[in-house]
Enzyme design. Structure first.
Site, PDB file in Angstrom:
ATOM      1  N   HIS A  53      33.968  37.203  21.920  1.00 33.67           N
ATOM      2  CA  HIS A  53      34.779  38.084  22.755  1.00 33.67           C
ATOM      3  C   HIS A  53      36.230  38.131  22.284  1.00 33.67           C
ATOM      4  O   HIS A  53      36.849  39.189  22.277  1.00 33.67           O
ATOM      5  CB  HIS A  53      34.726  37.612  24.215  1.00 33.67           C
ATOM      6  CG  HIS A  53      35.521  38.447  25.159  1.00 33.67           C
ATOM      7  ND1 HIS A  53      35.013  39.566  25.780  1.00 33.67           N
ATOM      8  CD2 HIS A  53      36.797  38.339  25.591  1.00 33.67           C
ATOM      9  CE1 HIS A  53      35.952  40.100  26.549  1.00 33.67           C
ATOM     10  NE2 HIS A  53      37.031  39.375  26.463  1.00 33.67           N
ATOM     11  N   HIS A 104      33.997  44.620  30.573  1.00 32.13           N
ATOM     12  CA  HIS A 104      33.824  43.431  31.400  1.00 32.13           C
ATOM     13  C   HIS A 104      32.367  43.401  31.844  1.00 32.13           C
ATOM     14  O   HIS A 104      32.051  43.306  33.030  1.00 32.13           O
ATOM     15  CB  HIS A 104      34.784  43.455  32.604  1.00 32.13           C
ATOM     16  CG  HIS A 104      35.481  42.154  32.818  1.00 32.13           C
ATOM     17  ND1 HIS A 104      35.591  41.536  34.034  1.00 32.13           N
ATOM     18  CD2 HIS A 104      36.100  41.327  31.947  1.00 32.13           C
ATOM     19  CE1 HIS A 104      36.264  40.405  33.915  1.00 32.13           C
ATOM     20  NE2 HIS A 104      36.570  40.251  32.651  1.00 32.13           N
ATOM     21  N   ASN A 105      31.492  43.452  30.848  1.00 31.12           N
ATOM     22  CA  ASN A 105      30.071  43.655  31.105  1.00 31.12           C
ATOM     23  C   ASN A 105      29.376  42.438  31.696  1.00 31.12           C
ATOM     24  O   ASN A 105      28.767  42.509  32.763  1.00 31.12           O
ATOM     25  CB  ASN A 105      29.363  44.060  29.811  1.00 31.12           C
ATOM     26  CG  ASN A 105      29.947  45.318  29.196  1.00 31.12           C
ATOM     27  OD1 ASN A 105      30.553  46.125  29.891  1.00 31.12           O
ATOM     28  ND2 ASN A 105      29.780  45.487  27.903  1.00 31.12           N
TER      29      ASN A 105
END
Length: 745
Positions: A53, A104-105
């Site tokens: 990320h 922001h899965n």
């Protein structure tokens, strides 16, 4: 406590590097960088900053090609680009606009409301950190099938989180998407975009320069929420006697963020900031290392000065915490008192926790003991780079050979009518007001266009009416069929949507959502999508300002449809002269601009009627897209409406444009009526003109070499396809509006 001294003395101590998401070779690389084993605090920092990320370790080899694109826009230069918190564009009159889209899965699947809410909060702080006032947000969303139990669990919470946080901040939500597909079941996508406005001279960058300058942490207190949110939950491995698992999803407080916004903007106006960074993913680990790395290279922090909500937090947890509503500023010593006074005025807690140094090291102490001593660039920028294997999937040829053009089609007028009603009621094409009515679209008073218009538009200057327009788009089915073309089609549709309102497209931000990078099939999709975006931007002459990559969106062996969401921002000199997306008067001439072809593969018709995905997506013609955009810009004031053709084809455009103001339309379709209604060829839009202006439009289209076909005229209360069928708009509306309320309540 694990200090640098103890890390040097007991080099053989076992550490939980695997539990923190690090690979064996990554852990050895950290030891080589430091010349010893890392302390537990250093290990925490490297683990979150080297996560997929934060470090983009699987994607950056492909993203670097975006730097080949000239950093100029059609109206000016880019003031800040890739590598900053957000891209910043000159839009004229001394104004600049910053925008960015991020994901922001995974948090939104775990805890839908807070995951989505803090996604909005995080992107807003990115925009704020550039020196801009946030002025609007957008949210492209993807869900599993509408009738799936888990969709019923996540969708209401996600929508409420997006609306709740944005509404409390007083930011209009002016656009986005809500798309349903079975591959998103268990992997909903929550992408959040924010737009900010600033004067050129107000631009701020994330860097810590000037030895002796003070490092101030301000905003909310640091708590246990969000620890390991970007890598793994592993706080209990640090200290067996400490708290067990902390929540991995951050908890948002939009009212604190509103105070933080106003406080920060006043601090900017007073000229008190030498560098600034928001605290989002990886929290203090990110802010300290990135500020130091981008500045003079040195910083000293006393971690025990960080205000806490939970006194039991260990230093490792403080460094990993992703508690929301926090910022870090670098301030000259003489300005500290004024800085703290403004924070006190806004009731925002602020504490000096360190200073900039010339050591080239990031030093962090805990109650007088050194727990971090690292080269900051090794944490923030010099993490691992993976050249993951990728190859065209073995199944790709068979998928592309299974074309939808061979599927059974409606042949009678009644069948065409039934197909139109079925498609407008389908989850991807139906009315989305169940979602968008939970968002405030008009707060602040500068919203010019919003849902369900083709794009969102915001007035920037109420004196000159300068404005900007933004659209986000992606058809994941097209990207599955051909990720290179699919990414270009996403860009083309977003570009076209901005142009239909009369704006000039300037630049893109992207949010690249894909499955596991450890799957060569997925990495091939990702590489092809990046290549497609780069080539399209080069041909259209617009830069990539930044964006986000979200990988591991996968359940077992099932990856999501490759979903390269593309946001395009454009500028319009006078928002009072924008072109609406729907006609509002009878007696106007309806005109189709662009070339229609037999292109059904990946279409909504194939998806809804046949449950089919196969063939090749519509052809991309970027020269035609640019010509169409230039025509639409020149036709502002001449055309009375403009609506792009995309999902659902001409049938969906006629239905949406007619329902907007309850004004019907009658059209004559040359050739195959089914193809004319439901094919999804790109580079097309429907416009209307007063009958006396058709000749001028025809001449304009000829000059721009854009095909033009007169379809019919507006009026009445029905949607009529002459020689085929007629359906009352009231019946179309009943089908279009019933779907979401019937399922969601």
């Amino acid at each position: 406590m694990d200090t640098v001294a103890t890390a040097t003395e007991d080099a053989g101590r076992e550490q939980p590097w695997a539990d923190l998401g690090l690979k064996a070779d990554e852990y050895q690389q950290i030891r080589q960088i430091l010349g010893r084993r890392p302390t537990s605090s250093e290990l925490a920092m490297y683990s979150v900053m080297w996560s997929e990320h934060c470090s983009y370790k699987s994607s950056k080899v492909h993203l670097k090609q975006f730097s080949e694109i000239p950093q100029e826009t059609p109206v000016g230069k880019m003031l800040a680009g890739i590598g900053e918190n957000a891209g910043v564009l000159d839009i004229g009159q001394g104004y600049a606009v910053t925008f960015k889209v991020e994901s922001h899965n995974h948090p939104s699947y775990v805890e839908p409301y807070q995951g989505a809410a803090t996604g909005v909060g995080g992107i807003v702080r990115d925009i704020l950190a550039m020196g801009a006032r946030p002025v609007a947000v957008m949210d492209p969303l993807r869900f599993g099938p509408l009738d799936a139990d888990d969709t019923h669990r996540v969708l209401p919470g996600i929508v409420a989180g997006v609306g709740g946080y944005g509404n409390c901040l007083g930011l209009p939500n002016i656009g986005g998407e809500a798309v349903f597909d079975e591959t998103y079941l268990g992997n909903p996508l929550v992408n959040a975009l924010c737009i900010g406005v600033l004067r050129h001279e107000d631009l701020h960058l994330a860097k810590a320069s000037g030895a002796g300058n003070q490092v101030i942490l301000y905003g909310a207190r640091t708590g246990g929420d969000g620890i390991g949110g970007v890598s793994v939950l592993a706080s209990e491995t640090f200290d067996a006697d400490g708290p067990a698992k902390r929540p991995s999803v951050q908890v948002g407080d939009p009212f604190m963020e509103k105070l933080l916004i106003e406080c920060t903007l006043e601090i900017f106006a007073a000229g008190l900031v030498a560098g600034i960074q928001d605290l989002g993913g990886a929290g203090l680990s990110c802010a300290t290392s990135e500020l130091a790395s981008a500045g003079d290279g040195g910083m000293h922090v006393e971690l025990d000065k960080v205000p806490l909500r939970d006194s039991t937090l260990a230093p490792e947890e403080i460094l990993m915490s992703e508690s929301q509503e926090r910022m870090m500023a670098v301030v000259e010593p003489d300005d500290v008192a004024a800085f703290l006074a403004i924070c006190a005025k806004w009731e925002v807690e602020a504490v000096v926790i360190g200073e900039v140094t010339d050591t080239g090291r990031l030093h962090i102490d805990w109650h007088g003991e050194r727990v971090v001593d690292v080269p900051p660039r090794s944490v923030a920028h010099d993490g691992p780079t993976y050249h993951r294997p990728f190859a065209r999937p073995a199944w790709q040829d068979a998928l592309q050979a299974d074309a939808a053009e061979a599927l059974a089609r409606p042949s009678t007028g009644d069948e065409l009518r039934d197909t139109l009603l079925r498609l407008v009621a389908s989850p991807n094409l139906c009315d989305k007001s169940w979602i968008t009515d939970q968002y405030d679209r008009y707060v602040r008073g500068d919203t010019v266009l919003s849902q369900p218009s083709d794009s969102g538009m915001i007035r920037v200057d109420d004196r000159t009416n300068l404005g900007v327009s933004v659209s986000t788009d992606c058809n994941g089915r097209f990207a599955k069929l051909d990720p290179y073309t699919g990414a270009q089609l996403a860009l083309a549709e977003s570009y076209r949507n901005v142009a239909t309102g009369g704006a000039v497209p300037l630049a893109i931000s992207d949010c690249l959502n894909f499955g596991s990078p450890e799957d060569p099939d997925v990495m091939w999709q990702f590489a092809e999508a990046c290549r497609g975006l780069k080539d399209a931007c080069l041909e259209l002459g617009i830069p990539v300002t930044g964006g986000n990559v979200s990988l591991y969106n996968q359940t077992g062996e099932t990856a999501i449809l490759p979903t390269p969401v593309v946001a395009v921002l454009g500028v319009i000199e006078d928002v009072t002269r924008r072109t609406p997306s729907a006609w509002s008067a009878a007696g106007e001439t309806v005109v189709l601009l662009g070339e229609s072809r037999e292109e059904l593969s990946g279409s909504e018709w194939a998806h809804v009627v046949h449950g089919h995905l196969g063939g090749l997506p519509p052809r991309v013609d970027l020269a035609a897209e640019r010509s169409l955009a230039e025509l639409l810009h020149e036709a502002v004031g001449l055309v009375t409406s403009a609506h792009d053709l995309s999902d659902g084809g001409l049938a969906q455009t006629l239905a949406e444009a007619g329902m907007r103001h309850d004004v019907g339309v009658s059209v004559r379709l040359p050739g195959d009526a089914f193809l004319g209604l439901f094919a999804e060829s790109a580079a097309r839009c429907v416009v209307t003109v007063a009958p006396g202006d058709l000749e001028r439009l025809t001449a304009l289209a000829a000059r721009h070499e854009v095909p033009l076909a007169v379809l019919g005229e507006t009026g009445g209360s029905d949607l009529v396809v002459e020689g085929e069928f007629s359906v009352p708009l009231a019946e179309v509306r009943a089908a279009w509006t019933a779907t979401l309320p019937a399922v969601l309540g």
